[in-house]
Scaffold this motif. Structure first.
Motif, PDB file in Angstrom:
ATOM      1  N   CYS A 285       5.837  69.305  67.267  1.00  0.00           N
ATOM      2  CA  CYS A 285       6.580  68.584  68.299  1.00  0.00           C
ATOM      3  C   CYS A 285       6.009  68.995  69.654  1.00  0.00           C
ATOM      4  N   CYS A 288       7.695  65.998  74.117  1.00  0.00           N
ATOM      5  CA  CYS A 288       7.569  64.869  75.054  1.00  0.00           C
ATOM      6  C   CYS A 288       8.924  64.249  75.396  1.00  0.00           C
ATOM      7  N   CYS A 291      12.040  60.896  72.044  1.00  0.00           N
ATOM      8  CA  CYS A 291      13.042  60.603  71.017  1.00  0.00           C
ATOM      9  C   CYS A 291      14.476  60.780  71.521  1.00  0.00           C
ATOM     10  N   CYS A 351       8.713  58.559  68.097  1.00  0.00           N
ATOM     11  CA  CYS A 351       7.969  59.822  68.065  1.00  0.00           C
ATOM     12  C   CYS A 351       6.465  59.580  67.929  1.00  0.00           C
TER      13      CYS A 351
HETATM   14  S1  SF4 Z   1       9.334  62.260  70.169  1.00  0.00           S
HETATM   15 FE1  SF4 Z   1      10.709  64.009  69.928  1.00  0.00          FE
HETATM   16  S2  SF4 Z   1      10.164  64.948  67.951  1.00  0.00           S
HETATM   17 FE2  SF4 Z   1       8.490  63.586  68.538  1.00  0.00          FE
HETATM   18  S3  SF4 Z   1       7.010  64.921  69.587  1.00  0.00           S
HETATM   19 FE3  SF4 Z   1       8.330  64.004  71.183  1.00  0.00          FE
HETATM   20  S4  SF4 Z   1      10.013  65.480  71.456  1.00  0.00           S
HETATM   21 FE4  SF4 Z   1       8.983  66.005  69.531  1.00  0.00          FE
END
Ligand code: SF4
Ligand code: SF4
Length: 373
Positions: A285, A288, A291, A351
């Motif tokens: 993870c 970012c 999600c 994601c």
């Molecule tokens: S979308 Fe959520 S689970 Fe996926 S990499 Fe980004 S923070 Fe991590």
């Protein structure tokens, strides 16, 4: 402040860049808005200390970041390298013109295709965006075309080989070194390299000082270590830190101005710890946060995954469990734990790392929800 050539662009960039994705917010008429006075004071403090690169994007801070950055650039514009991003789901020309107005400037130094990946090549707006960007470059509205990146590392090289980009912006920090090869490739090909996520606002993208000391690394704080780690990599030109408080600005300035690179022995200690991280690819993870805003249950997905990494990688299980148990109960730790997941799957659609979030959350809860010892 330390400076370095920014690829083959002819520009020299400060090693610390101001990321404008987490500007301080305040409330006005019941709405959350950017606290402009505080934000501008922070940005000016960074400029005065020698930071010459500022990064924003169309959507940051509910669309208000670009406006605030534009105001902060008054009197500074010619000295500062301005970077923003084009969201691919919008019409190119209209969006660029809107952004120039919001930023109140006649040109953007580095205009990024925002968060592209392998889909870029087949996207319905590909031709429109590329043609529009090259035309805008000829007209002087954009000085350089760039891309920010969220996909598998090998895709970064494919994008670099397109040959139209002057720089790349990607995720890179102690816990996520997956783009290391891509950064080396970018440098070799003459692209400037900017990285995001070296230190999250309030989020530790490094390692707790207690762990650093165990590995023989001298550090004052996890934030300092995280920034020093990124700056030790000669393939990274500028480390963007999303700053939310004046304290963070001051700490980052101090680190970027005085930081000695990590010694070979310190790097060895970190590398040994991170080797285990590499083997745990199922939970890469990047933090970012694409999600979490979509989760109907308010589950703090990236935070939970980060705590799980603390347990798995650094074996600071008690610390990870304490932090996990504080989620939703301590006033400083908002949000909800993994056991409130209703398995709707919406998060997984957002994601870029294609993590099986639902399954991982179950594992995280089973491990972290036990009582601290
Ligand atoms: S979308 Fe959520 S689970 Fe996926 S990499 Fe980004 S923070 Fe991590
Ligand atoms: S699957 Fe769970 S974590 Fe993901 S969005 Fe739905 S409720 Fe939230």
């Amino acid at each position: 402040m330390q400076y370095t050539p920014f690829g083959h662009t002819g520009l020299h960039v400060s090693r610390l860049g101001f990321g404008s994705m987490r500007l301080p917010m305040t409330s006005a008429n019941g709405k959350s808005v950017v606290d402009e006075d505080q934000s501008i004071a922070m940005i000016h403090r960074a400029f005065e200390a020698g930071v010459n690169y500022i990064d924003t994007a169309f959507f940051y801070c509910d669309g208000l970041s670009e406006i605030t950055v534009g105001k902060a650039l008054k009197g500074w514009r010619e000295k500062i390298i301005l970077s923003t991003k084009f969201p691919f789901d919008k019409p190119f020309r209209e969006t660029l013109e809107t952004q120039l107005k919001k930023l109140d400037t006649d040109h953007i130094d580095f205009y990024h295709f925002h968060g592209i990946g392998d889909w870029f090549f087949t996207h319905e707006r590909h031709d429109e965006a590329v043609t529009g960007a090259l035309r805008a470059k000829e007209e002087g509205l954009i000085r350089h075309l760039s891309f920010s990146f969220h996909d598998k590392p090998q895709v970064m090289m494919k994008l670099i080989d397109v040959g139209i980009f002057s720089s790349v912006l990607c995720q890179y920090n102690l816990l996520d070194r997956s783009n290391e090869e891509g950064l080396a490739y970018a440098k070799e090909r003459g692209l400037g390299t900017a990285v995001m996520g070296p230190i999250g606002g309030g989020r530790i993208s490094g390692m707790p000082p207690v762990v650093a000391h165990r590995l023989g690394v001298r550090t004052k704080s996890s934030a300092e270590l995280a920034l020093r780690f990124v700056m030790t990599n000669p393939n990274v030109n500028v480390a963007l830190s999303g700053m939310s408080t004046m304290k963070q600005v001051e700490e980052n300035i101090e680190t970027a101005s005085n930081a000695a690179p990590l010694s070979p022995a310190e790097l060895e200690g970190i590398n040994a710890a991170m080797e285990e991280n590499r083997r745990m690819s199922e939970l890469y993870c990047t933090g970012c946060n694409y999600c979490a805003p979509h989760c109907p249950q308010g589950i703090v997905i990236p935070k939970i995954f980060q705590l799980m990494n603390y347990h798995r990688i650094y074996r600071i299980t008690d610390y990870a469990r304490e932090q996990y148990n504080a989620i939703g109960t301590a006033p400083w730790s908002k949000g909800h734990k993994a056991d409130e997941c209703i398995e709707c799957g919406v998060c997984e659609e957002h994601c870029p790392q294609k993590i099986e979030i639902r399954q991982q959350l179950k594992d995280c809860h089973a491990t972290l929800a036990m009582a601290s010892r």
